[in-house]
Scaffold this motif. Structure first.
Motif, PDB file in Angstrom:
ATOM      1  N   UNK A 443       0.824  -1.210   0.000  1.00  6.59           N
ATOM      2  CA  UNK A 443       0.000   0.000   0.000  1.00  6.59           C
ATOM      3  C   UNK A 443       0.854   1.254   0.000  1.00  6.59           C
ATOM      4  N   UNK A 444       0.206   2.361  -0.201  1.00  6.87           N
ATOM      5  CA  UNK A 444       0.870   3.646  -0.251  1.00  6.87           C
ATOM      6  C   UNK A 444       1.288   4.076   1.153  1.00  6.87           C
ATOM      7  N   UNK A 445       2.598   4.151   1.427  1.00 11.55           N
ATOM      8  CA  UNK A 445       3.042   4.554   2.763  1.00 11.55           C
ATOM      9  C   UNK A 445       2.569   5.953   3.136  1.00 11.55           C
ATOM     10  N   UNK A 446       2.390   6.819   2.130  1.00 10.95           N
ATOM     11  CA  UNK A 446       1.975   8.180   2.432  1.00 10.95           C
ATOM     12  C   UNK A 446       0.538   8.253   2.961  1.00 10.95           C
ATOM     13  N   UNK A 447      -0.208   7.154   2.738  1.00  9.90           N
ATOM     14  CA  UNK A 447      -1.593   7.136   3.209  1.00  9.90           C
ATOM     15  C   UNK A 447      -1.698   6.584   4.624  1.00  9.90           C
ATOM     16  N   UNK A 448      -0.565   6.420   5.261  1.00  4.93           N
ATOM     17  CA  UNK A 448      -0.559   5.971   6.638  1.00  4.93           C
ATOM     18  C   UNK A 448      -0.306   4.491   6.800  1.00  4.93           C
ATOM     19  N   UNK A 449      -0.133   3.758   5.700  1.00  2.88           N
ATOM     20  CA  UNK A 449       0.140   2.331   5.796  1.00  2.88           C
ATOM     21  C   UNK A 449       1.610   2.121   6.135  1.00  2.88           C
ATOM     22  N   UNK A 450       1.962   0.890   6.510  1.00  9.12           N
ATOM     23  CA  UNK A 450       3.338   0.602   6.894  1.00  9.12           C
ATOM     24  C   UNK A 450       3.989  -0.414   5.968  1.00  9.12           C
ATOM     25  N   UNK A 451       3.387  -0.684   4.799  1.00  7.92           N
ATOM     26  CA  UNK A 451       3.937  -1.661   3.876  1.00  7.92           C
ATOM     27  C   UNK A 451       4.920  -1.037   2.915  1.00  7.92           C
ATOM     28  N   UNK A 452       5.882  -1.832   2.453  1.00  7.33           N
ATOM     29  CA  UNK A 452       6.874  -1.415   1.474  1.00  7.33           C
ATOM     30  C   UNK A 452       7.077  -2.548   0.490  1.00  7.33           C
ATOM     31  N   UNK A 453       7.465  -2.208  -0.706  1.00  7.78           N
ATOM     32  CA  UNK A 453       7.889  -3.203  -1.679  1.00  7.78           C
ATOM     33  C   UNK A 453       9.405  -3.369  -1.577  1.00  7.78           C
ATOM     34  N   UNK A 454       9.911  -4.507  -2.072  1.00  8.17           N
ATOM     35  CA  UNK A 454      11.341  -4.787  -2.015  1.00  8.17           C
ATOM     36  C   UNK A 454      11.841  -5.080  -3.419  1.00  8.17           C
ATOM     37  N   UNK A 455      12.792  -4.274  -3.897  1.00 10.41           N
ATOM     38  CA  UNK A 455      13.396  -4.464  -5.211  1.00 10.41           C
ATOM     39  C   UNK A 455      14.806  -5.020  -5.049  1.00 10.41           C
ATOM     40  N   UNK A 456      15.238  -5.780  -6.047  1.00  6.65           N
ATOM     41  CA  UNK A 456      16.578  -6.367  -6.045  1.00  6.65           C
ATOM     42  C   UNK A 456      17.428  -5.754  -7.148  1.00  6.65           C
TER      43      UNK A 456
END
Length: 868
Positions: A443-456
């Motif tokens: 989800x969008x962290x700016x919207x208050x969520x705490x999820x992140x994507x991980x790129x390699x």
């Protein structure tokens, strides 16, 4: 299951076509389409082939045929794995592996490399493929390998496709994956921080390399490696301890600790998936690496250099290597170890030079946390569009699955694969908008969520010319030509050791080593800040190199390459800590200082050295703690122990008491790790790598360190409390397992090797595993030892890594060279050559590595003529 049982009983009886019809033809004649002239293949008593051809095209065509008839199932399995197509063979159980490999895009990169490698390399790859396909055209599946008869039970519609030259290129990606550097450490540091450890505690578990105790590889750097700092260096990056311990930033000053904690769930998903991917060669397993060394003729009995190599990889059936000689009246006259499915020789010698590899282990992969909103990601406050592609995974016995793969400028989003897999079976297709079914997981962290994507970001995901390097290396005749080959050896980055018939020895670091704008690669980086992007690669001429060093020998065993005080560029901070390399250097130095020269037999004994490098520090501390009764009798085994770890007491050179002491010491070690580091999460328990040797050695001088305290008791334990508890627990464990008499304990009784077939050996079906696996057998050595039979204390004492082969090349007389591999040449269960080298290997013996054609012909057991 009924058919499997029939096959099992037939195999035991020894006469069924399903078992023996696939065995290779070693003698006589056969016609091979595509040859321009006859080719002769001599096989010795262990079915090691020496191929003699009139030209390079015929040579590589014959190599393809010879390897296909011995190992095609392995080749077929590997190409399905590297292209993310295992589900085509084994069904939905392999969807997770396929999804991650498709997300990384190994096969796509290999396809891009096809137009990058030289026209000559493309020709040789086609020649090799022609030889493989000539074999496939004349053999049905059941006549190729027994595995196809088993596969037919679950996938009757499976059809073998022709070999594509790009299948050979793709295998290099698999090698690079298992030799990728510190990616696992990067995740673990972040996970430990998220689990509640302070940054200072985490850094204590990752101590700096002990340069004052264990020498790096290069001690007399060439002028090119001493250029002024700043040319391409990571300015401002100092590795461990670069940031203040204020709890707000990581060691590299990149991502706030709070952000890492918030990203912990998605990092855990990626980590779990990465751990479950097949260990294709296994060099990323804890506590292992490889050994290689070369000794100048000034210190050998022969007057010419002796070169040794033994890469430490995950055990597999068949072994990872294939021994072979390739000879023609052209520029290729070479023998050594190669991989099935790959033309040429990877490690070995020609008539002029010899070479060996160990993993350089530079930090060539970085994880980037990414802020994702829909199909966009943030960089420097701006939103960019993700690159999106979709791929379809065919599933044996099921419906195809559509996978959406999203990529940032840093690399593919590995976290997408985790989330999409959770959606498979519910909604495998993408939404009409193009957003994957996993979008809710990032989800969008700016919207208050705490999820992140991980790129390699990983060097192997950029096309390179490593295949050109292998062909160039095979025909190199001197140091300059050897370095020309090394310049093209981009991924995986290896330590290359060198010797030649003129008496020269050398070392060269090759590979694409990234230069970072900011950060040190030890922690996940913020993808939304472009100052952490890679800015280029170190120039080849500034990579560490050494030629004829004054000490007269060079040893590499995954230790630090060069002291940072002597080198302006950053390679990594996550070296192994040098216990194996220092032991090798000590053995060579001791022989030289005694006034003796080193022989081939001496080198063979060194390769099988079983001395535990932790014991000199830990044993005195253990003996200083009083024990009583049975525990005291067990403790007494350590008095007078020479720190060697033999499997048993049958050899003239070891005693049963040595093996008993080794068994006791290692069980104490396992108990000690568990009791000392009880604060760590269940999935982060110590794996026993030599990093933990250094951590424990440091703690022994801190008897009141908080690490010693057992968190499950109200008492505050000290060092001696835990040492005593570990010895008592070890005594109880061994008594239960091996009896009450400590002198009868044997290290080989618990330190055992069970060699599994990589594809069907873990099927969970007993009869199938009986067909394709071998063991268990007791073995000497242990983790972080020159004879590196690794094991993981968090799991048990079973061997998970081995010296996959051993090679010793005598540059004064190539016919005096020696070699051995783990199992045998054949990939066919019940072949006499399926594991006919294993008992020699486990007891430290080797086979003659013949070079002279007359000797090869006279000692051959069979001779096969391939005719146009």
């Amino acid at each position: 299951m009924g058919v499997v049982l029939v096959l099992v009983l037939a195999a035991a009886g020894g006469g069924v076509w399903a078992v023996r019809t696939a065995f290779p033809q070693y003698g006589g004649q056969l016609h091979l389409a595509g040859l321009s002239a006859p080719v002769t293949v001599y096989y010795d008593a262990h079915a090691i082939p020496q191929v003699y051809a009139a030209n390079a095209a015929d040579l590589f065509t014959a190599q393809g045929y010879v390897q296909a008839q011995e190992r095609f199932w392995e080749m077929d399995f590997r190409r399905h794995l590297t292209s993310g197509r295992l589900a085509e063979m084994f069904g939905s159980s392999q969807l997770e592996t396929d999804a991650y490999l498709r997300t990384m895009g190994w096969r796509r990169v290999a396809e891009q490399e096809w137009n990058l490698v030289s026209p000559q390399t493309r020709t040789y790859l086609r020649d090799y493929a022609n030889g493989v396909n000539a074999y496939l055209r004349t053999h049905g599946a059941s006549a190729i390998s027994l595995e196809y008869s088993v596969l037919k039970l679950s996938d009757p519609g499976y059809r073998i496709a022709p070999w594509d030259p790009i299948d050979s290129l793709a295998w290099l990606k698999a090698l690079a994956w298992d030799l990728r550097g510190n990616m696992s450490d990067e995740i673990e540091r972040a996970s430990l921080l998220a689990a509640g450890l302070s940054r200072n505690q985490v850094e204590q578990l990752y101590p700096e390399y002990p340069y004052d105790q264990h020498s790096p590889i290069v001690t007399t750097p060439t002028p090119a490696t001493k250029t002024a700092a700043g040319t391409a260096s990571n300015a401002g990056t100092t590795g461990s301890g670069a940031a203040a311990d204020d709890g707000t930033t990581t060691g590299g000053g990149s991502v706030p600790a709070g952000t890492l904690a918030a990203a912990a769930p998605v990092l855990a998903d990626v980590d779990q998936a990465v751990r479950q991917l097949p260990d294709l060669v296994g060099d990323d397993l804890p506590g292992i690496g490889s050994n290689s060394w070369v000794i100048s003729g000034a210190h050998t009995t022969t007057g010419k250099p002796i070169l040794a190599n033994d890469p430490h990889l995950e055990p597999s059936m068949p072994g990872i290597w294939y021994q072979m000689g390739l000879h023609c009246t052209c520029e290729y006259n070479v023998e050594g170890f190669t991989f099935s499915g790959v033309p040429g020789v990877v490690i070995g010698h020609n008539s002029r030079i010899a070479w060996g590899f160990t993993n350089l282990d530079p930090d060539v992969s970085d994880l980037y946390l990414e802020k994702v909103r829909g199909n966009q990601y943030e960089v420097d406050g701006q939103w960019r569009d993700l690159q999106i592609r979709r791929e379809t995974i065919k599933v044996a016995g099921g419906k195809p699955v559509t996978l959406t793969i999203r990529t940032t400028d840093n690399g593919p989003l590995l976290s997408d694969a985790s989330a999409e897999l959770r959606a498979i079976g519910v909604k495998p297709d993408v939404d009409p908008s193009g957003a994957p079914a996993s979008s809710a997981a990032t989800p969008d962290p700016d919207a208050g969520a705490t999820g992140y994507a991980v790129a390699l970001r990983w060097t192997a995901l950029e096309p390179g010319r490593t295949m050109d390097a292998l062909f160039t290396l095979d025909k190199a005749a001197n140091w300059d030509q050897f370095r020309d080959a090394a310049k093209m050896f981009e991924v995986p980055a290896q330590n290359l050791v060198y010797a030649d018939v003129d008496g020269n020895i050398g070392y060269q670091s090759p590979g694409k080593i990234p230069v970072r704008g900011k950060g040190d690669g030890r922690w996940p980086a913020p993808g939304w800040d472009s100052s952490y992007d890679w800015t280029g690669y170190l120039p080849f001429d500034e990579l560490p190199s050494e030629f004829n060093p004054p000490q007269g020998f060079i040893a590499t065993a995954n230790q630090a390459v060069i002291n940072p005080a002597d080198y302006p560029h950053f390679l990594t901070d996550d070296w192994t800590d040098g216990y194996r390399s220092q032991r090798i250097m000590d053995m060579i130095s001791s022989t030289i200082s005694s006034g003796s020269d080193v022989s081939v037999a001496d080198v063979q004994r060194m390769q099988f050295d079983n001395r535990n490098g932790l014991a000199p520090a830990l044993v005195p501390a253990l003996l200083a703690v009083p024990q009583r009764g049975a525990a005291a009798r067990a403790q007494g085994l350590l008095r007078g122990w020479d720190f060697q770890e033999p499997a048993d007491g049958d050899s003239d050179s070891v005693t049963g008491r040595d093996s008993a002491a080794a068994a006791y010491f290692n069980v104490v070690w396992r108990q000690l790790l568990a009791k000392t580091f009880d604060e760590l999460p269940a999935d982060r328990k110590p794996d026993g790598s030599d990093r933990w040797w250094l951590v424990m050695t440091n703690l022994l001088s801190q008897p009141d360190s908080p690490w010693w305290d057992d968190k499950s008791t109200p008492k505050v334990e000290t060092r001696d409390d835990i040492l005593a508890s570990a010895m008592t627990a070890a005594t109880g464990e061994l008594t239960k397992r091996l009896g009450s008499d400590p002198t009868s304990w044997r290290w080989g009784a618990i330190h055992t090797l069970y060699v599994q077939n990589q594809s069907l050996g873990t099927s969970g079906i007993g009869p199938i595993e009986w067909l394709f696996n071998y063991g268990p057998v007791g073995v000497s050595g242990g983790s972080n030892i020159v004879n590196a039979t690794g094991w993981d204390p968090s799991v048990g004492y079973q061997v998970n890594a081995v010296p996959s082969m051993r090679m010793i090349v005598d540059m004064s007389n190539l016919d005096s060279s020696r070699w051995i591999q783990l199992t045998g040449e054949s990939g066919h269960a019940f072949s006499p050559h399926y594991h006919d080298q294993l008992d020699l290997w486990r007891t430290g013996k080797t086979l003659p590595m013949r070079w002279d054609k007359a000797g090869i012909a006279s000692s051959s057991m069979d001779s096969l003529t391939l005719k146009p």
